[in-house]
Design a protein around this motif. Structure first.
Motif, mmCIF file in Angstrom:
data_model
loop_
_atom_site.group_PDB
_atom_site.id
_atom_site.type_symbol
_atom_site.label_atom_id
_atom_site.label_comp_id
_atom_site.label_asym_id
_atom_site.label_seq_id
_atom_site.Cartn_x
_atom_site.Cartn_y
_atom_site.Cartn_z
ATOM 1 N N GLU A 24 0.806 -1.209 0.000
ATOM 2 C CA GLU A 24 0.000 0.000 0.000
ATOM 3 C C GLU A 24 0.844 1.265 0.000
ATOM 4 O OE1 GLU A 24 -2.724 -0.121 3.200
ATOM 5 O OE2 GLU A 24 -3.952 -1.723 2.331
ATOM 6 N N ASP A 25 2.039 1.194 0.616
ATOM 7 C CA ASP A 25 2.833 2.412 0.677
ATOM 8 C C ASP A 25 3.544 2.701 -0.633
ATOM 9 O OD1 ASP A 25 4.570 0.333 0.786
ATOM 10 O OD2 ASP A 25 5.861 1.182 2.339
ATOM 11 N N CYS B 222 12.118 -8.995 6.820
ATOM 12 C CA CYS B 222 13.450 -8.684 7.341
ATOM 13 C C CYS B 222 14.232 -7.665 6.511
ATOM 14 C CB CYS B 222 14.285 -9.954 7.460
ATOM 15 S SG CYS B 222 13.515 -11.247 8.422
ATOM 16 N N PRO B 223 13.619 -6.559 6.092
ATOM 17 C CA PRO B 223 14.398 -5.561 5.351
ATOM 18 C C PRO B 223 15.384 -4.870 6.293
ATOM 19 C CG PRO B 223 12.242 -4.674 5.887
ATOM 20 C CD PRO B 223 12.235 -6.117 6.342
ATOM 21 N N ASP B 224 16.488 -4.390 5.740
ATOM 22 C CA ASP B 224 17.459 -3.678 6.571
ATOM 23 C C ASP B 224 17.798 -2.304 6.013
ATOM 24 O OD1 ASP B 224 19.011 -4.342 4.401
ATOM 25 O OD2 ASP B 224 20.289 -5.757 5.478
ATOM 26 N N ILE B 225 17.036 -1.863 5.008
ATOM 27 C CA ILE B 225 17.240 -0.514 4.480
ATOM 28 C C ILE B 225 15.940 -0.041 3.815
ATOM 29 C CG2 ILE B 225 18.110 -1.274 2.221
ATOM 30 C CD1 ILE B 225 20.090 1.132 2.407
ATOM 31 N N ASP B 226 15.649 1.248 3.969
ATOM 32 C CA ASP B 226 14.499 1.878 3.310
ATOM 33 C C ASP B 226 15.023 2.810 2.226
ATOM 34 O OD1 ASP B 226 12.657 0.609 4.821
ATOM 35 O OD2 ASP B 226 12.066 2.344 6.017
ATOM 36 N N SER C 119 8.254 4.749 0.173
ATOM 37 C CA SER C 119 9.286 3.914 0.777
ATOM 38 C C SER C 119 9.328 2.537 0.138
ATOM 39 C CB SER C 119 9.010 3.765 2.279
ATOM 40 O OG SER C 119 9.878 2.810 2.850
ATOM 41 N N PHE C 120 10.541 2.088 -0.183
ATOM 42 C CA PHE C 120 10.774 0.743 -0.702
ATOM 43 C C PHE C 120 11.688 0.030 0.291
ATOM 44 C CE2 PHE C 120 9.573 3.297 -4.235
ATOM 45 C CZ PHE C 120 8.923 2.463 -5.122
ATOM 46 N N LYS C 121 11.170 -0.986 0.945
ATOM 47 C CA LYS C 121 11.932 -1.724 1.950
ATOM 48 C C LYS C 121 12.717 -2.833 1.249
ATOM 49 C CE LYS C 121 8.511 -0.740 5.520
ATOM 50 N NZ LYS C 121 9.372 0.262 6.184
ATOM 51 N N ALA C 122 14.017 -2.890 1.520
ATOM 52 C CA ALA C 122 14.875 -3.795 0.764
ATOM 53 C C ALA C 122 15.956 -4.387 1.645
ATOM 54 C CB ALA C 122 15.487 -3.048 -0.419
ATOM 55 N N HIS C 123 16.850 -5.147 1.003
ATOM 56 C CA HIS C 123 17.924 -5.850 1.691
ATOM 57 C C HIS C 123 19.255 -5.435 1.051
ATOM 58 C CE1 HIS C 123 14.235 -8.246 1.935
ATOM 59 N NE2 HIS C 123 14.650 -8.595 3.138
ATOM 60 N N ILE D 15 17.814 5.856 2.625
ATOM 61 C CA ILE D 15 18.471 6.598 1.551
ATOM 62 C C ILE D 15 17.408 7.103 0.587
ATOM 63 C CG2 ILE D 15 20.649 5.328 1.698
ATOM 64 C CD1 ILE D 15 19.798 3.699 -0.712
ATOM 65 N N THR D 16 17.729 8.185 -0.109
ATOM 66 C CA THR D 16 16.811 8.772 -1.081
ATOM 67 C C THR D 16 17.469 8.771 -2.449
ATOM 68 O OG1 THR D 16 15.829 10.211 0.611
ATOM 69 C CG2 THR D 16 15.479 10.822 -1.685
#
Length: 391
Positions: free
Chosen positions: A182-183, A218-222, A229-233, A260-261
């Protein structure tokens, strides 16, 4: 369908758009797709093997007979969730725990092979995982406990458990029908159509990783793009993209940041890139800008994504140069401009040959006037050369 981009390096927008010639008419299409899928699948496998070998961004250490093996919790959770919970399930709420996890009943060489298969196999490895668990854990006398797999960072909106959510035997095909968080897509900004954006991973490995990404496990970076926002690894980003590998390696200030942007791309293009990096997906949403995605793929060091974009241009804009479709000439001209702008010489040459072959049709097309003068001149020179060679 796809549009040309804006800016100095972007192609000029032409009248018309691809559509009717996109999927139903080609004889060459299925063969090209199989070739592309095999290439992208092999690339994904090689990237993950390199990630394991170079021990980039590892967050778990196994001790097997005195030998230490570094690995990644996210990949283990995606590919072998039962093994994950049997070995390191107690550390779920402590993702920074770097105490070695002892694994009994394995030889070091066996465990090394196991990890290589987990990271590289393009096939479903559920049966292999079950065999490993049975031989190494259950038959060794270690009870096979029932675990509560629910944990905060790996649940969907319905609160289902991790096994429900990551289960290999699930028939939940909705995942691959662009189940966008949704985000990432909301209201009027939803530029990704769930009706015609099928997520087709390149392999079982890609499908497992894509589930991991779409379900925010379990993402460790946005990563913020367009305020979304994209949550990733970090590990997967670094394995798949030379740009992210440099950014997150410690040389850049972003390497130590949790957020990070990125500038210069929109959230639709970012979605395409993320789906490709995790799943090796082979299609773009209808409103994606293929020219911009080509530029983006070049910037982020994603050669495979460039090949996918070129395949889509050949398929949707040019019908693989198989048959001239009346009143569908403008997309070929648009493809010509995109190929010239981005520097895809092979595609540019094929477009030029096709236009020269059917020059009477193309040169009478109104949209030919929108082709940059230097490209028109190149078409004329090629036509003259072809006539001279015939005579």
């Amino acid at each position: 369908m796809a549009r040309c981009g804006a800016g100095s390096a972007a192609p000029v927008v032409l009248l018309g758009s691809p559509g009717v010639c996109s999927k139903g008419l080609q004889r060459k299409g299925p063969c090209e797709r199989r070739r592309l899928k095999a290439m992208v699948s092999e690339q994904l496998s090689q990237d993950l093997v390199r990630l394991l070998r170079e021990e980039m961004h590892t967050d778990v250490i196994f001790s097997v007979g005195g030998t230490l093996f570094k690995a990644h919790k996210a990949i283990l959770l995606a590919r072998v969730p039962d093994f994950y919970f049997h070995t390191i399930g107690q550390t779920l709420n402590n993702l920074t725990n770097h105490e070695p996890v002892a694994v009994e009943n394995f030889e070091a060489s066996e465990f090394r092979t196991f990890l290589q298969i987990v990271y590289s196999s393009n096939r479903n490895i559920k049966n292999y995982e079950e065999e490993i668990l049975r031989k190494k854990i259950v038959e060794s006398g270690v009870p096979q406990k029932k675990h509560d797999f629910t944990f905060e960072k790996c649940t969907d909106n319905g609160g289902r458990s991790s096994t429900e959510f990551l289960g290999k035997k699930s028939s939940d095909s909705s995942l691959l029908k662009c189940e966008i968080p949704e985000d990432i897509c909301d209201g009027e900004d939803n530029l990704i159509s769930t009706d015609n954006y099928d997520l087709d991973p390149a392999s079982e490995l890609g499908e497992d990783l894509l589930k991991l990404y779409l379900r925010h496990c379990c993402p460790d970076i946005d990563i913020y793009v367009d305020g979304k926002s994209f949550k990733a690894h970090r590990a997967i980003l670094s394995a798949r993209s030379s740009y992210f590998a440099a950014m997150l390696s410690g040389c850049w200030s972003e390497s130590s940041q949790e957020h990070i942007t990125l500038q210069g791309i929109n959230h639709v293009e970012m979605n395409v890139m993320m789906h490709f990096m995790y799943g090796g997906t082979l299609d773009f949403p209808d409103k994606a800008n293929v020219g911009q995605i080509l530029n983006m793929a070049d910037m982020y060091g994603l050669e495979g994504l460039k090949e996918v974009a070129i395949y889509i241009l050949r398929r949707d804009y040019c019908n693989f140069f198989q048959k001239l479709v009346p009143r569908r000439l403008a997309p070929v001209l648009e493809c010509l401009i995109i190929a010239h702008s981005v520097g895809v010489e092979s595609l540019f040459a094929d477009c030029m040959k096709w236009i020269v072959k059917h020059f009477a049709r193309f040169w009478s097309e109104r949209s030919f006037a929108n082709v940059p003068p230097e490209i028109q001149k190149s078409c004329l020179n090629m036509l003259i050369q072809s006539l001279v060679s015939i005579s």
